[in-house]
Design a protein around this motif. Structure first.
Motif, PDB file in Angstrom:
ATOM      1  N   ALA A 125       0.862  -1.184   0.000  1.00 54.43           N
ATOM      2  CA  ALA A 125       0.000   0.000   0.000  1.00 54.43           C
ATOM      3  C   ALA A 125       0.902   1.240   0.000  1.00 54.43           C
ATOM      4  N   SER A 126       0.643   2.219   0.850  1.00 52.49           N
ATOM      5  CA  SER A 126       1.380   3.485   0.790  1.00 52.49           C
ATOM      6  C   SER A 126       2.768   3.434   1.409  1.00 52.49           C
ATOM      7  N   LEU A 127       3.158   2.315   2.017  1.00 47.47           N
ATOM      8  CA  LEU A 127       4.487   2.252   2.612  1.00 47.47           C
ATOM      9  C   LEU A 127       5.585   2.377   1.562  1.00 47.47           C
ATOM     10  N   VAL A 128       5.307   2.007   0.312  1.00 47.14           N
ATOM     11  CA  VAL A 128       6.312   2.121  -0.741  1.00 47.14           C
ATOM     12  C   VAL A 128       6.657   3.575  -1.013  1.00 47.14           C
ATOM     13  N   LYS A 129       5.864   4.504  -0.523  1.00 49.70           N
ATOM     14  CA  LYS A 129       6.174   5.927  -0.708  1.00 49.70           C
ATOM     15  C   LYS A 129       7.488   6.309  -0.035  1.00 49.70           C
ATOM     16  N   LEU A 130       7.899   5.545   0.979  1.00 51.11           N
ATOM     17  CA  LEU A 130       9.226   5.761   1.567  1.00 51.11           C
ATOM     18  C   LEU A 130      10.310   5.515   0.518  1.00 51.11           C
ATOM     19  N   LEU A 131      10.181   4.426  -0.233  1.00 60.18           N
ATOM     20  CA  LEU A 131      11.163   4.102  -1.265  1.00 60.18           C
ATOM     21  C   LEU A 131      11.071   5.071  -2.443  1.00 60.18           C
ATOM     22  N   ILE A 132       9.859   5.478  -2.797  1.00 62.54           N
ATOM     23  CA  ILE A 132       9.684   6.436  -3.893  1.00 62.54           C
ATOM     24  C   ILE A 132      10.394   7.739  -3.562  1.00 62.54           C
ATOM     25  N   ALA A 133      10.252   8.211  -2.320  1.00 60.42           N
ATOM     26  CA  ALA A 133      10.893   9.462  -1.912  1.00 60.42           C
ATOM     27  C   ALA A 133      12.414   9.314  -1.876  1.00 60.42           C
TER      28      ALA A 133
ATOM     29  N   ALA B 287      11.368  23.331  -5.911  1.00 56.98           N
ATOM     30  CA  ALA B 287      10.298  23.673  -4.972  1.00 56.98           C
ATOM     31  C   ALA B 287       9.032  22.854  -5.225  1.00 56.98           C
ATOM     32  N   ASP B 288       8.685  22.656  -6.497  1.00 62.95           N
ATOM     33  CA  ASP B 288       7.466  21.908  -6.809  1.00 62.95           C
ATOM     34  C   ASP B 288       7.595  20.452  -6.372  1.00 62.95           C
ATOM     35  N   ASP B 289       8.772  19.863  -6.623  1.00 57.81           N
ATOM     36  CA  ASP B 289       9.001  18.476  -6.204  1.00 57.81           C
ATOM     37  C   ASP B 289       9.010  18.364  -4.682  1.00 57.81           C
ATOM     38  N   ARG B 290       9.617  19.320  -4.010  1.00 62.77           N
ATOM     39  CA  ARG B 290       9.654  19.279  -2.547  1.00 62.77           C
ATOM     40  C   ARG B 290       8.240  19.316  -1.970  1.00 62.77           C
ATOM     41  N   ALA B 291       7.395  20.163  -2.526  1.00 58.78           N
ATOM     42  CA  ALA B 291       6.014  20.258  -2.036  1.00 58.78           C
ATOM     43  C   ALA B 291       5.282  18.935  -2.215  1.00 58.78           C
ATOM     44  N   LYS B 292       5.521  18.272  -3.348  1.00 63.50           N
ATOM     45  CA  LYS B 292       4.853  16.994  -3.600  1.00 63.50           C
ATOM     46  C   LYS B 292       5.404  15.897  -2.695  1.00 63.50           C
ATOM     47  N   LEU B 293       6.726  15.902  -2.472  1.00 70.64           N
ATOM     48  CA  LEU B 293       7.315  14.923  -1.563  1.00 70.64           C
ATOM     49  C   LEU B 293       6.754  15.092  -0.155  1.00 70.64           C
ATOM     50  N   GLU B 294       6.642  16.329   0.301  1.00 68.00           N
ATOM     51  CA  GLU B 294       6.121  16.573   1.649  1.00 68.00           C
ATOM     52  C   GLU B 294       4.662  16.151   1.757  1.00 68.00           C
ATOM     53  N   LEU B 295       3.872  16.434   0.731  1.00 67.82           N
ATOM     54  CA  LEU B 295       2.464  16.017   0.743  1.00 67.82           C
ATOM     55  C   LEU B 295       2.352  14.505   0.733  1.00 67.82           C
ATOM     56  N   MET B 296       3.236  13.828  -0.006  1.00 65.97           N
ATOM     57  CA  MET B 296       3.213  12.366  -0.084  1.00 65.97           C
ATOM     58  C   MET B 296       3.602  11.744   1.247  1.00 65.97           C
ATOM     59  N   LEU B 297       4.591  12.311   1.943  1.00 67.90           N
ATOM     60  CA  LEU B 297       5.048  11.742   3.202  1.00 67.90           C
ATOM     61  C   LEU B 297       4.122  12.095   4.359  1.00 67.90           C
ATOM     62  N   ARG B 298       3.624  13.318   4.400  1.00 76.93           N
ATOM     63  CA  ARG B 298       2.764  13.746   5.516  1.00 76.93           C
ATOM     64  C   ARG B 298       1.329  13.267   5.351  1.00 76.93           C
ATOM     65  N   GLY B 299       0.774  13.505   4.171  1.00 75.40           N
ATOM     66  CA  GLY B 299      -0.638  13.208   3.939  1.00 75.40           C
ATOM     67  C   GLY B 299      -0.879  11.973   3.109  1.00 75.40           C
ATOM     68  N   SER B 300       0.182  11.213   2.808  1.00 74.81           N
ATOM     69  CA  SER B 300       0.089   9.982   2.018  1.00 74.81           C
ATOM     70  C   SER B 300      -0.611  10.230   0.680  1.00 74.81           C
TER      71      SER B 300
ATOM     72  N   PRO C 145      20.650  16.012   4.756  1.00 72.03           N
ATOM     73  CA  PRO C 145      19.478  16.579   4.070  1.00 72.03           C
ATOM     74  C   PRO C 145      18.379  15.550   3.811  1.00 72.03           C
ATOM     75  N   VAL C 146      18.779  14.310   3.512  1.00 71.96           N
ATOM     76  CA  VAL C 146      17.801  13.244   3.266  1.00 71.96           C
ATOM     77  C   VAL C 146      17.128  12.847   4.578  1.00 71.96           C
ATOM     78  N   HIS C 147      17.939  12.644   5.626  1.00 80.79           N
ATOM     79  CA  HIS C 147      17.401  12.335   6.953  1.00 80.79           C
ATOM     80  C   HIS C 147      16.397  13.389   7.375  1.00 80.79           C
ATOM     81  N   ASN C 148      16.763  14.652   7.236  1.00 79.13           N
ATOM     82  CA  ASN C 148      15.894  15.739   7.699  1.00 79.13           C
ATOM     83  C   ASN C 148      14.604  15.809   6.898  1.00 79.13           C
ATOM     84  N   LEU C 149      14.698  15.642   5.583  1.00 78.02           N
ATOM     85  CA  LEU C 149      13.499  15.660   4.745  1.00 78.02           C
ATOM     86  C   LEU C 149      12.533  14.566   5.166  1.00 78.02           C
ATOM     87  N   MET C 150      13.045  13.354   5.317  1.00 77.74           N
ATOM     88  CA  MET C 150      12.182  12.221   5.618  1.00 77.74           C
ATOM     89  C   MET C 150      11.607  12.316   7.017  1.00 77.74           C
TER      90      MET C 150
END
Length: 372
Positions: A56-64, A79-92, A156-161
């Protein structure tokens, strides 16, 4: 490029306290569990931790992780990619995941991350289940992924995730409540990535608040096949100061289990686990009984009898769960290449709906009796 550092997993396990050994998954629930203490670098509890589950959505960790892997030493994310990554990780967010999935090679994402992180029980979706949510993952591999993020990833990767997982929203962008499992089991600070599938595309009770919210079993060399038909609910993340404990509970539930029922069972199982320093939250309220199945279409008519010409007595408004009581054969309904002549009675709407609209692969629903 992110350094290809693989964190070795300790093979040692601590025997859990006696009370934990009594906390087995309830009837109809299959679970893969791993609890890892980063302070002692030991597993505190494992049960079927190598078994594969539909991600299910756990693969979003690998996608990011895959998306940021080749950015270079400055990790300058547009900036656009960062916004989408944050939405994917926070709001799935599914739309963001689908965009990165298509852009970066679909199943190749999984294959690359398997090699980079040394994952042993992770596989890309099979040809007949090509969506990102059909990736195969195990509890042990989820621990490996979190250990990479926490202990080996560049800052930077640790902090983003971790910043986004700590700030995951109570509501997913699809309206499902993400507060089951770790978030409801413990009151400690936590970071989570949740997953759910086959409960319908929309929740019966949409989430409206955006407030953030024993002994190992015998193993076998023969891998269990991934269960794509049952509903699945997963909770993963960290609990405690400095993300001390990694907790992973993957689960499938017998068809007909509602989102609330699955969340109740998963949360109770999670709060029974040995997590150092964890403060257990009160048990969640028991959900309403009954058999519930997710639907895949919008504005589905509910008929007085099992024919398309009979009086419409209600509507299933949008791809959500419905309570069922019995099923019976009637007029055949055709959608594309799919045909089904079984209909199911929905007691809350007082009529029958064609089984073709259920998110279940067979014509007949399991464990639902024939109407008399």
């Amino acid at each position: 490029m992110v350094a290809a550092t693989v964190v070795a997993l300790s093979s040692a396990s601590i025997v859990p306290p006696a009370w934990a050994a009594d906390r087995q998954p309830p009837r109809g629930m299959v679970a893969g569990i791993a609890v890892f203490d980063r302070t002692t670098e030991r597993f505190l509890y494992r049960s079927d931790a190598a078994q594969q589950f539909r991600s299910a959505s756990l693969v979003k960790l690998l996608i990011a992780l895959d998306h940021v892997w080749e950015l270079g030493p400055d990790y300058a994310i547009p900036a656009d990619d960062r916004a989408k990554l944050e939405l994917m990780l926070r709001g799935s967010d599914d739309a963001a995941a689908s965009e990165f999935w298509a852009r970066n090679g679909r199943g190749l994402i999984v294959e690359r991350m398997v090699t980079r992180l040394g994952l042993r029980h992770t596989t890309p979706p099979p040809p007949d289940h090509s969506g990102w949510g059909s990736t195969g993952l195990s509890a042990e591999d989820l621990v490996q992924i979190y250990r990479y993020i926490l202990d080996a990833a560049p800052a930077p990767v640790h902090n983003l995730m971790m910043r986004n997982l700590h700030e995951s929203t109570r509501c997913g962008t699809d309206g499902f409540d993400q507060s089951f499992g770790i978030r409801s089991a413990f009151t400690n600070r936590s970071a989570v990535k949740q997953g759910w599938v086959n409960f319908g595309d929309s929740p019966r009770h949409p989430c409206t608040s955006e407030t953030a919210v024993g002994a190992r079993r015998a193993t076998t060399n023969e891998p269990e096949p991934i269960d794509y038909g049952s509903v699945a609910l997963h909770t993963t993340g960290t609990v405690g100061h400095h993300d001390r404990t990694i907790v992973v509970v993957l689960s499938t539930h017998r068809p007909g289990t509602s989102y609330a029922q699955a969340g109740f069972a998963l949360t109770n199982l999670t709060r029974s686990l040995p997590v150092p320093g964890a403060v257990r939250a009160p048990r969640p309220p028991r959900p309403e009984p009954g058999l519930w199945f997710g639907t895949w279409s919008s504005d589905v008519p509910v008929r007085e009898t099992t024919t398309n010409s009979s009086t419409q007595v209600g509507t299933v408004p949008s791809q959500q769960e419905v309570r069922v009581s019995c099923q019976v054969q009637g007029e055949e309904v055709v959608r594309g290449n799919t045909r089904n002549d079984w209909w199911t009675y929905l007691p809350d709407l007082g009529g029958y709906m064609s089984n073709i609209f259920f998110e279940y692969p067979d014509n007949r629903l399991p464990d639902v009796p024939v109407c008399t």
